[in-house]
Design a protein around this motif. Structure first.
Motif, short mmCIF file in Angstrom:
data_model
loop_
_atom_site.label_atom_id
_atom_site.label_comp_id
_atom_site.label_asym_id
_atom_site.label_seq_id
_atom_site.Cartn_x
_atom_site.Cartn_y
_atom_site.Cartn_z
N THR A 105 0.80 -1.23 0.00
CA THR A 105 0.00 0.00 0.00
C THR A 105 0.83 1.27 0.00
O THR A 105 0.29 2.35 -0.20
CB THR A 105 -0.94 0.03 1.21
N ILE A 106 2.14 1.16 0.24
CA ILE A 106 2.98 2.36 0.18
C ILE A 106 4.42 1.97 -0.14
O ILE A 106 5.02 1.17 0.57
CB ILE A 106 2.92 3.17 1.51
N THR A 107 4.93 2.51 -1.22
CA THR A 107 6.35 2.38 -1.53
C THR A 107 7.06 3.73 -1.40
O THR A 107 8.24 3.78 -1.09
CB THR A 107 6.54 1.86 -2.96
N ALA A 108 6.32 4.80 -1.66
CA ALA A 108 6.89 6.15 -1.56
C ALA A 108 5.95 7.02 -0.74
O ALA A 108 4.73 6.97 -0.91
CB ALA A 108 7.07 6.75 -2.95
N PHE A 109 6.54 7.80 0.16
CA PHE A 109 5.73 8.76 0.93
C PHE A 109 5.47 10.00 0.10
O PHE A 109 4.39 10.59 0.15
CB PHE A 109 6.44 9.13 2.23
N SER A 110 6.45 10.42 -0.68
CA SER A 110 6.31 11.54 -1.60
C SER A 110 7.00 11.18 -2.90
O SER A 110 7.72 10.19 -2.99
CB SER A 110 6.92 12.82 -1.00
N LEU A 111 6.79 11.98 -3.92
CA LEU A 111 7.36 11.69 -5.23
C LEU A 111 8.89 11.67 -5.18
O LEU A 111 9.53 10.93 -5.94
CB LEU A 111 6.90 12.72 -6.26
N GLU A 112 9.46 12.46 -4.29
CA GLU A 112 10.92 12.50 -4.20
C GLU A 112 11.51 11.15 -3.79
O GLU A 112 12.65 10.83 -4.13
CB GLU A 112 11.36 13.58 -3.20
N VAL A 167 9.68 -0.99 -8.23
CA VAL A 167 8.56 -0.04 -8.30
C VAL A 167 9.05 1.39 -8.14
O VAL A 167 8.60 2.30 -8.86
CB VAL A 167 7.50 -0.38 -7.23
N LEU A 168 9.98 1.62 -7.22
CA LEU A 168 10.54 2.95 -7.07
C LEU A 168 11.24 3.40 -8.35
O LEU A 168 11.12 4.56 -8.76
CB LEU A 168 11.53 2.97 -5.89
N TRP A 169 11.97 2.49 -8.96
CA TRP A 169 12.65 2.81 -10.21
C TRP A 169 11.65 3.13 -11.32
O TRP A 169 11.80 4.10 -12.07
CB TRP A 169 13.52 1.62 -10.63
N SER A 170 10.59 2.34 -11.43
CA SER A 170 9.61 2.54 -12.50
C SER A 170 8.82 3.83 -12.32
O SER A 170 8.35 4.42 -13.30
CB SER A 170 8.65 1.35 -12.57
N ALA A 171 8.65 4.29 -11.06
CA ALA A 171 7.89 5.51 -10.80
C ALA A 171 8.76 6.75 -10.75
O ALA A 171 8.24 7.86 -10.62
CB ALA A 171 7.12 5.38 -9.49
N THR A 285 2.38 3.19 -4.82
CA THR A 285 2.20 1.82 -4.33
C THR A 285 2.87 0.83 -5.28
O THR A 285 3.47 1.21 -6.28
CB THR A 285 0.71 1.46 -4.19
N LYS A 286 2.71 -0.45 -4.98
CA LYS A 286 3.28 -1.51 -5.82
C LYS A 286 2.32 -1.97 -6.91
O LYS A 286 2.53 -3.01 -7.53
CB LYS A 286 3.67 -2.71 -4.95
N ALA A 287 1.27 -1.20 -7.17
CA ALA A 287 0.23 -1.64 -8.10
C ALA A 287 0.78 -1.95 -9.48
O ALA A 287 0.34 -2.90 -10.13
CB ALA A 287 -0.87 -0.57 -8.19
N SER A 288 1.73 -1.14 -9.97
CA SER A 288 2.24 -1.35 -11.32
C SER A 288 2.90 -2.71 -11.47
O SER A 288 2.97 -3.25 -12.58
CB SER A 288 3.24 -0.25 -11.68
N LEU A 289 3.37 -3.30 -10.38
CA LEU A 289 3.97 -4.63 -10.42
C LEU A 289 2.97 -5.71 -10.00
O LEU A 289 2.88 -6.76 -10.63
CB LEU A 289 5.20 -4.68 -9.51
N VAL A 290 2.22 -5.43 -8.94
CA VAL A 290 1.30 -6.43 -8.40
C VAL A 290 0.29 -6.87 -9.44
O VAL A 290 -0.04 -8.06 -9.55
CB VAL A 290 0.59 -5.88 -7.14
N TYR A 291 -0.22 -5.92 -10.25
CA TYR A 291 -1.27 -6.23 -11.21
C TYR A 291 -0.70 -6.49 -12.61
O TYR A 291 -1.43 -6.41 -13.59
CB TYR A 291 -2.29 -5.10 -11.26
N SER A 292 0.57 -6.79 -12.68
CA SER A 292 1.21 -7.14 -13.95
C SER A 292 1.40 -8.65 -14.04
O SER A 292 1.15 -9.38 -13.08
CB SER A 292 2.55 -6.42 -14.08
N HIS A 293 1.88 -9.11 -15.18
CA HIS A 293 2.15 -10.55 -15.34
C HIS A 293 3.25 -11.00 -14.38
O HIS A 293 3.18 -12.11 -13.83
CB HIS A 293 2.54 -10.84 -16.79
N ALA A 294 4.26 -10.15 -14.20
CA ALA A 294 5.33 -10.50 -13.26
C ALA A 294 4.79 -10.61 -11.84
O ALA A 294 5.17 -11.51 -11.08
CB ALA A 294 6.44 -9.44 -13.33
N GLY A 295 3.88 -9.70 -11.49
CA GLY A 295 3.29 -9.74 -10.15
C GLY A 295 2.45 -10.98 -9.92
O GLY A 295 2.47 -11.57 -8.84
N SER A 296 1.71 -11.39 -10.95
CA SER A 296 0.89 -12.60 -10.81
C SER A 296 1.75 -13.85 -10.67
O SER A 296 1.27 -14.89 -10.20
CB SER A 296 -0.03 -12.74 -12.03
#
Length: 677
Positions: A105-112, A167-171, A285-296
């Motif tokens: 539910t949280i990977t980054a507190f702020s965009l930085e 996820v941090l890298w992708s965002a 959040t980790k959504a970009s990975l969790v809901y991807s093929h890699a995440g599944s």
């Protein structure tokens, strides 16, 4: 010289790692619970606790690994008890990797925080190395089944930590922007075309043609109640480029405009709400990975590894280990399982799952979909909620200048914090209150923007003009009022805020539009507390000068007992002359210019025969036009920052304007040739 007694030192040495490990688990629980909640709450205590937990979680887990690494020296002891305790404590190392991976539910507190992905990658290498070192140091020549049980947790911990780093890298801004760029397209072969057509190049009819554009249509196989989620996801994939400072095409804008022009205000704002939810999930959040093929693929491995390790721990021989350490190990296992199960539940009830399930119209998926979501997806024109799940705060902060000036001053002893600037900020925060955003406000904003969007449809010059309206279009026919919107934008906000307050207090009609008052206090809140969301200016200087003049004015004439008295005293001042002509340009206060504007509004009733309802409608239109101007001028990375703070009305209005084609961040893209050689 011993500072602490020896008994306390020994007790701390015995409990240091235990306490740190339990604190690390507690921080993970806080993160997974509040990480989801901050999406739809603006409460400062939630943000503060989450901020503290986010910063502390990595530090506590890292220190715990360091302490654990240092404790492996006990393994050389001839006494079996310390060795046994060292073994079971080494068993905790993989759990610390799980904690470093963080919740979904949280990977980054702020965009930085996304920009620090390289630091987390280095941390991944170092911490996995330290945990592996602790693991090897605890391995004895004999068979140690407890450490075998820890291997699946090791796998889950590396997966979790790797997920977070990815996820941090992708965002991160650079990679997020690169991921949205289309693949390189060299187009048709210039040399072959010119060689083939030569002087007759203009006769090639296909050279300047643009491929036909087919507007998006929702798949008819989609479950009807979930149609809005597919529309939101479709536009999310188009408009996420705004957050990377990329340019839209007119084709994208036209597609969106066609979809939005027939929607009701309620559905339009709901679609935007869901769309911003997708943006939030990708950035925080980790959504970009969790809901991807890699995440599944990775998520079942992580879950099965944790469950299998727990089953192994239940049956492994634990004789000889400290009961306290065994209990802590059980707590760590139960905590890990609870966090995994909670993450699965959050995943099942997410908008991404609705999106996926609703695509499958087989009887089995229909039953699953209806059992989970059907009661929550009933769309009603008369109700605010289309989907019960809360996606943002649905509120806007309110800050009132006169109320701030009439605040009770603290005792002198408390003002010691002034030297640190803490008390001044605290005073402002204490004056803020929240107001729910009503459907009436959404309708008013939508009906204000829609005609302008229709008028400017497809005309870049006209779009640019409409985007720069900041009250001047509403006041075009009022020479004695137009001056108030021809000054700097921050000055206009202060002038109209003061005038709205004074006119409201003296209005004879009991039916005072809540829209004008709410937007007035909201825009001042943005000016005072979120100036980075407004165009550059000296708004904070003007605000503090205006407050200083108002406080001096009230003190010289005895502090008014209530707001009505304060308004009476201000309106009693002869404010015919502009303040700059009386006081010069050193002081930036606009207090009495605001009074002059309020008297001009009152004059509309006495001189022009307007009723108060007509005046209020004009005031409301001025405020909405200012709101739209501010929304259009705010940079999208600032909008994205606010998504992690409960969301802002300004962000929703900005995206609504984009959907209706009112944005300067677009460009006509000419098509390429379509005739192959």
């Amino acid at each position: 010289m011993r500072i602490f007694p020896e008994t306390i030192t020994e007790l701390w040495n015995e409990w240091e790692l235990r306490v740190l490990v339990l604190i690390s688990l507690s921080l993970q629980i806080i993160l997974i619970m509040l990480g989801k909640r901050r999406k739809y709450t603006t409460r400062n205590w939630v943000r503060f606790v989450l901020w503290l937990a986010y910063l502390s979680a990595d530090w506590v887990a890292t220190v715990s690994l360091g302490v654990l690494c240092n404790m492996q020296g006990f393994s050389k002891s001839t006494d079996s008890a310390p060795h046994q305790d060292g073994t079971i404590m080494a068993f905790w190392a993989p759990f610390l990797l799980l904690h470093l991976g963080g919740p979904d539910t949280i990977t980054a507190f702020s965009l930085e925080d996304n920009e620090l992905w390289l630091r987390h990658f280095l941390g991944l290498l170092v911490q996995v190395g330290v945990a592996f070192y602790v693991f090897l140091r605890s391995w004895t020549t004999g068979t140690n089944y407890l450490l075998f049980v820890a291997i699946p947790i090791f796998v889950a911990g590396i997966i979790k930590y790797g997920e977070r780093t990815w996820v941090l890298w992708s965002a991160s801004s650079g990679n997020f922007r690169d991921s949205l760029l289309p693949p390189p397209n060299p187009g048709l072969d210039y040399v072959k075309i010119t060689e083939k057509y030569g002087e007759d190049i203009d006769l090639w009819s296909g050279f300047n043609k643009r491929p036909g554009y087919e507007r998006y249509r929702v798949d008819t196989n989609i479950i009807l109640d979930a149609r809005i989620f597919h529309e939101a996801h479709y536009f999310f994939k188009i408009f996420r480029c705004l957050y990377a400072d990329l340019i839209l095409s007119f084709a994208d804008i036209n597609d969106s405009y066609e979809a939005f022009k027939t929607k009701s205000p309620n559905k339009a704002f709901k679609l935007i709400e869901i769309e911003l939810g997708f943006i939030y999930d990708v950035l925080y959040t980790k959504a970009s990975l969790v809901y991807s093929h890699a995440g599944s693929f990775l998520r079942p491995i992580s879950f099965i590894s944790t469950v299998s390790a727990f089953m192994g721990f239940l049956i492994v021989n634990k004789h000889g280990y400290s009961k306290i350490n065994i209990i802590i190990s059980y707590v760590l296992f139960i905590g890990a399982l609870v966090l995994e199960i909670y993450a699965v539940i959050v995943q099942l009830f997410s908008d991404w799952t609705v999106l996926w399930l609703s695509k499958h119209k087989s009887p089995r998926w229909n039953r699953i979909f209806e059992a989970i979501f059907s009661r929550r997806l009933a769309i009603s024109e008369n109700k605010r909620a289309i989907y019960e799940k809360k996606r943002w705060s649905h509120s806007m902060a309110q800050f009132n200048l006169i109320g701030f000036c009439l605040r009770h001053k603290p005792a002198q002893c408390l003002r010691i914090w002034d030297c640190f600037g803490v008390y001044e900020k605290l005073e402002k925060y204490l004056q803020i209150h929240l107001k729910d955003i009503t459907s009436e406000l959404e309708i008013f904003v939508f009906e204000h923007i829609q005609p302008k969007a229709k008028d400017a449809e497809g005309n870049a010059t006209r779009i640019n003009e409409v985007c720069h309206y900041r009250g001047d279009e509403v006041l075009r026919a009022f020479d004695d009022l137009r001056w108030s919107v021809e000054v700097d934008f921050d000055e206009s906000i202060l002038l109209w805020h003061i005038a709205t307050d004074l006119y409201c207090d003296k209005c004879q009609d009991a039916k005072i539009p809540e829209i004008s008052k709410s937007l007035s206090d909201y825009m001042l809140y943005l000016l005072v507390m979120c100036p980075f969301m407004l165009p550059n200016g000296i708004g904070q200087i003007r605000f503090q000068d205006t407050v200083a003049e108002a406080e001096r004015f009230f003190q010289d004439r005895k502090l008014p007992s209530n707001r009505s008295d304060a308004c009476d005293k201000l309106l009693a001042v002869d404010s015919r002359f502009p303040q700059a002509s009386v006081k010069g340009d050193v002081c930036k206060s606009v207090l009495f210019d605001g009074c002059r504007l309020a008297k001009s509004l009152q004059l509309l009733e006495r001189r022009d025969g307007w009723d108060s309802e007509k005046v209020w409608k004009m005031i409301s239109n001025v405020w909405v036009e200012m709101l739209c101007y501010a929304a259009n001028q705010c940079r999208w990375n600032q909008h994205a920052q606010q998504l992690g703070r409960g969301g802002e009305l300004l962000t929703h209005v900005s995206l609504l304007m984009v959907h209706l084609g009112l944005t300067e961040q677009l460009k006509v893209i000419k098509g390429e040739g379509i005739v192959p050689l």
